[in-house]
Write a protein that holds these residues in place. Structure first.
Motif, short mmCIF file in Angstrom:
data_model
loop_
_atom_site.label_atom_id
_atom_site.label_comp_id
_atom_site.label_asym_id
_atom_site.label_seq_id
_atom_site.Cartn_x
_atom_site.Cartn_y
_atom_site.Cartn_z
N TYR A 1 0.84 -1.20 0.00
CA TYR A 1 0.00 0.00 0.00
C TYR A 1 0.88 1.26 0.00
O TYR A 1 0.66 2.18 -0.79
N GLU A 2 1.85 1.30 0.87
CA GLU A 2 2.73 2.47 0.96
C GLU A 2 3.55 2.66 -0.31
O GLU A 2 3.67 3.77 -0.83
N ARG A 3 4.09 1.57 -0.86
CA ARG A 3 4.89 1.64 -2.08
C ARG A 3 4.04 2.12 -3.26
O ARG A 3 4.42 3.04 -3.99
N PHE B 1 -6.05 4.50 -3.88
CA PHE B 1 -6.72 3.46 -3.11
C PHE B 1 -8.08 3.97 -2.69
O PHE B 1 -8.19 5.01 -2.05
N ARG B 2 -9.12 3.25 -3.06
CA ARG B 2 -10.48 3.59 -2.63
C ARG B 2 -10.71 3.12 -1.20
O ARG B 2 -11.49 3.72 -0.46
N VAL B 3 -10.06 2.01 -0.84
CA VAL B 3 -10.13 1.48 0.52
C VAL B 3 -8.70 1.20 0.95
O VAL B 3 -7.99 0.42 0.32
N ILE C 1 -8.56 -1.80 -1.61
CA ILE C 1 -9.05 -1.74 -2.99
C ILE C 1 -8.42 -0.53 -3.67
O ILE C 1 -8.45 0.58 -3.13
N PHE C 2 -7.84 -0.77 -4.87
CA PHE C 2 -7.24 0.33 -5.62
C PHE C 2 -7.79 0.39 -7.03
O PHE C 2 -8.37 -0.56 -7.54
#
Length: 127
Positions: free
Chosen positions: A89-91, A99-101, A113-114
């Protein structure tokens, strides 16, 4: 029996190839002409002989309608697995992925979720 391919409709094959290799970190496996489009697959860098994700053009009206309906309802088109969802997520966020979630606990699974920039929502899971 095994699953060698998994198809994902995309609105632009070249944009999808760039996204899935540069942002997600997959590796291009096949990229050859196939009629008016191309047969493009990517694989996990961690498992280059594993399942190939086929970046299918959504040129058929039903494919485009299906893709838009899933996004409108917030439904991911497919799911990917991460061994460290927070790190991914961070990368990916640092690379501009929306990211939506954000990573959250979803029962026994950590999920996020992206948007893939090619017309899809993608679920990212960690068990």
């Amino acid at each position: 029996m095994r699953i060698p391919f998994c198809s994902l409709f995309v609105d632009d094959q070249e944009k999808a190839l760039k996204f899935y290799t540069e942002k997600v970190g997959f590796v291009e496996k096949v990229n050859v002409p196939a009629g008016g489009a191309r047969w493009i697959t990517v694989v996990s860098a961690e498992d280059p002989e594993g399942t190939q994700l086929v970046l299918e053009p959504n040129q058929h009206p039903a494919a485009a309608t299906y893709q838009k309906a899933l996004v409108a309802d917030g439904i991911p088109a497919t799911a990917l697995m991460s061994s460290d969802i927070q790190k991914d997520y961070e990368r990916m966020s640092a690379l501009g992925v929306v990211f939506r979630v954000k990573p959250i606990q979803m029962g026994p699974v950590m999920g996020a979720i992206f948007e893939d920039t090619c017309g899809n929502l993608i679920m990212l899971n960690q068990v």
